[in-house]
Design a protein around this motif. Sequence first.
Motif, PDB file in Angstrom:
ATOM      1  N   GLY A  97     -15.367  20.973   4.142  1.00 21.13           N
ATOM      2  CA  GLY A  97     -15.877  22.322   4.343  1.00 21.13           C
ATOM      3  C   GLY A  97     -15.361  22.973   5.610  1.00 21.13           C
ATOM      4  N   LEU A  98     -14.640  22.197   6.419  1.00 17.09           N
ATOM      5  CA  LEU A  98     -14.152  22.704   7.701  1.00 17.09           C
ATOM      6  C   LEU A  98     -12.633  22.815   7.757  1.00 17.09           C
ATOM      7  N   LYS A  99     -11.941  21.836   7.196  1.00 18.63           N
ATOM      8  CA  LYS A  99     -10.476  21.802   7.206  1.00 18.63           C
ATOM      9  C   LYS A  99      -9.992  21.175   5.902  1.00 18.63           C
ATOM     10  N   PRO A 100      -8.749  21.462   5.510  1.00 17.26           N
ATOM     11  CA  PRO A 100      -8.232  20.790   4.305  1.00 17.26           C
ATOM     12  C   PRO A 100      -8.175  19.277   4.515  1.00 17.26           C
ATOM     13  N   VAL A 101      -8.716  18.524   3.553  1.00 24.74           N
ATOM     14  CA  VAL A 101      -8.669  17.065   3.588  1.00 24.74           C
ATOM     15  C   VAL A 101      -7.812  16.621   2.410  1.00 24.74           C
ATOM     16  N   ARG A 102      -6.735  15.914   2.693  1.00 27.47           N
ATOM     17  CA  ARG A 102      -5.745  15.543   1.678  1.00 27.47           C
ATOM     18  C   ARG A 102      -5.384  14.070   1.806  1.00 27.47           C
ATOM     19  N   PRO A 103      -5.777  13.234   0.803  1.00 28.75           N
ATOM     20  CA  PRO A 103      -6.542  13.553  -0.398  1.00 28.75           C
ATOM     21  C   PRO A 103      -8.017  13.764  -0.072  1.00 28.75           C
ATOM     22  N   GLY A 104      -8.749  14.319  -1.032  1.00 35.57           N
ATOM     23  CA  GLY A 104     -10.130  14.689  -0.794  1.00 35.57           C
ATOM     24  C   GLY A 104     -11.136  13.690  -1.324  1.00 35.57           C
ATOM     25  N   GLY A 105     -12.386  14.127  -1.334  1.00 33.65           N
ATOM     26  CA  GLY A 105     -13.486  13.244  -1.665  1.00 33.65           C
ATOM     27  C   GLY A 105     -13.462  12.716  -3.081  1.00 33.65           C
ATOM     28  N   GLU A 106     -12.977  13.512  -4.045  1.00 31.51           N
ATOM     29  CA  GLU A 106     -13.001  13.060  -5.433  1.00 31.51           C
ATOM     30  C   GLU A 106     -12.090  11.853  -5.634  1.00 31.51           C
ATOM     31  N   ALA A 107     -10.888  11.911  -5.064  1.00 32.15           N
ATOM     32  CA  ALA A 107      -9.975  10.772  -5.154  1.00 32.15           C
ATOM     33  C   ALA A 107     -10.562   9.554  -4.455  1.00 32.15           C
ATOM     34  N   LEU A 108     -11.248   9.789  -3.335  1.00 33.84           N
ATOM     35  CA  LEU A 108     -11.848   8.691  -2.589  1.00 33.84           C
ATOM     36  C   LEU A 108     -12.958   8.026  -3.395  1.00 33.84           C
ATOM     37  N   LYS A 109     -13.783   8.813  -4.054  1.00 38.84           N
ATOM     38  CA  LYS A 109     -14.858   8.261  -4.879  1.00 38.84           C
ATOM     39  C   LYS A 109     -14.291   7.342  -5.957  1.00 38.84           C
ATOM     40  N   ILE A 110     -13.235   7.764  -6.590  1.00 36.74           N
ATOM     41  CA  ILE A 110     -12.624   6.961  -7.654  1.00 36.74           C
ATOM     42  C   ILE A 110     -12.063   5.661  -7.093  1.00 36.74           C
ATOM     43  N   ALA A 111     -11.346   5.751  -5.968  1.00 34.81           N
ATOM     44  CA  ALA A 111     -10.705   4.562  -5.406  1.00 34.81           C
ATOM     45  C   ALA A 111     -11.710   3.572  -4.827  1.00 34.81           C
ATOM     46  N   GLN A 112     -12.872   4.056  -4.422  1.00 42.17           N
ATOM     47  CA  GLN A 112     -13.871   3.178  -3.812  1.00 42.17           C
ATOM     48  C   GLN A 112     -14.664   2.357  -4.823  1.00 42.17           C
ATOM     49  N   ASP A 113     -14.587   2.727  -6.084  1.00 38.02           N
ATOM     50  CA  ASP A 113     -15.433   2.087  -7.087  1.00 38.02           C
ATOM     51  C   ASP A 113     -14.565   1.617  -8.249  1.00 38.02           C
ATOM     52  N   ARG A 114     -14.479   0.302  -8.439  1.00 37.11           N
ATOM     53  CA  ARG A 114     -13.580  -0.237  -9.453  1.00 37.11           C
ATOM     54  C   ARG A 114     -13.944   0.234 -10.863  1.00 37.11           C
ATOM     55  N   ALA A 115     -15.227   0.422 -11.139  1.00 35.03           N
ATOM     56  CA  ALA A 115     -15.623   0.883 -12.468  1.00 35.03           C
ATOM     57  C   ALA A 115     -15.175   2.325 -12.687  1.00 35.03           C
TER      58      ALA A 115
END
Length: 362
Positions: free
Chosen positions: A94-112
């Motif tokens: 919400g403050l600066k562009p984050v690349r990659p963002g939270g959606e990619a991180l959520k996927i990579a953090q959870d094997r399922a």
Amino acid sequence: MRSDDAARPIPPGSVIGVLGGGQLGRMLALDAARLGYRCRIFEPAEGCPASHVADHVAASWDDRQALSAFAAGVDVVTLEFENVPVEAVDFLSGLKPVRPGGEALKIAQDRALEKAFLNKAGVETAPWAEVSHVEELNAALERLGRPAVLKTARFGYDGKGQAVIRAGDNPAQAWAAVQGQRSVLEGFVAFSLEVSVIAARTPTGDIRCYEPVENRHRDGILHKTLAPAPIDADVAERAVETACKVISSMEYVGLLAVEMFVMPDGRVLANEIAPRPHNSGHWTIDGCVTSQFEQTVRAICGLPLGETTRLGAVEMENLIGDEVERWPELLAEPNASLHLYGKAETRPGRKMGHVTRVRPGA
């Protein structure tokens, strides 16, 4: 952020915020500096490897005041560590562009989530099942057979959080080994070798991949990476196509590593993804026109992606634990390039550095 803002390059002289302060952040900061960028590291631990070469904010991931101050001093944010809390990434987005963002991180953090995403994207994986209690584990074993590998859904790496279940093994013991955490059971696949492909994608959708490399493990930790991977051209092409499919499906910006199994019949099965520079890409520092770290900078800043041509036959060897004490002989070895990470404490299983050997023209 407007689409025209996303497409506007972030020029040299800007500051890159890096979430995580390990050796990946250290090497990223070094290559960023060569292109005229400065890096600022956010990492709770004092004295982390990246802090030796870049500004360092040592604060908790849930410290909103520190995150806000960090964001105010950078132009774009990226990851060097996939166990950053998603909440921190979403706040920074919400403050600066984050690349990659939270959606990619959520996927990579959870094997399922990761395996479900890969399958939905049309990428084949080993057979798998999500399990939340021992009864589900028993049912999954009935479907997938043995041997099988039980892996915690979250926070497992370098062989941690895993248990192999073979014929005659008690599943309850494997469940205890992962401490009863929500997990993924993977059916055993008799693969020929493991490969990985590093892919980069810019905000405008330009993609460039490095060629597949072979990864050889020891005690569950990457020991050596060989470039090129000893696979047929059509198999290599399928591996690259798989990485392109994954990174496109995520509308990802940055560098992504895709680990895969090559089957005896030439099929390629995706195993894991990592939303950051990757250990299996370290060979590119000395063995490629553009390193994976420079490519990360180019991708997140919207610059033209660099050439990925290999400079010869390359071997990257990790220095694990007290193997780092070989540094005098490695420095004396012709055609070897030594990279030490500046970690204060040597521990068994800890990556302390790596050495790369390049045979030009091969």
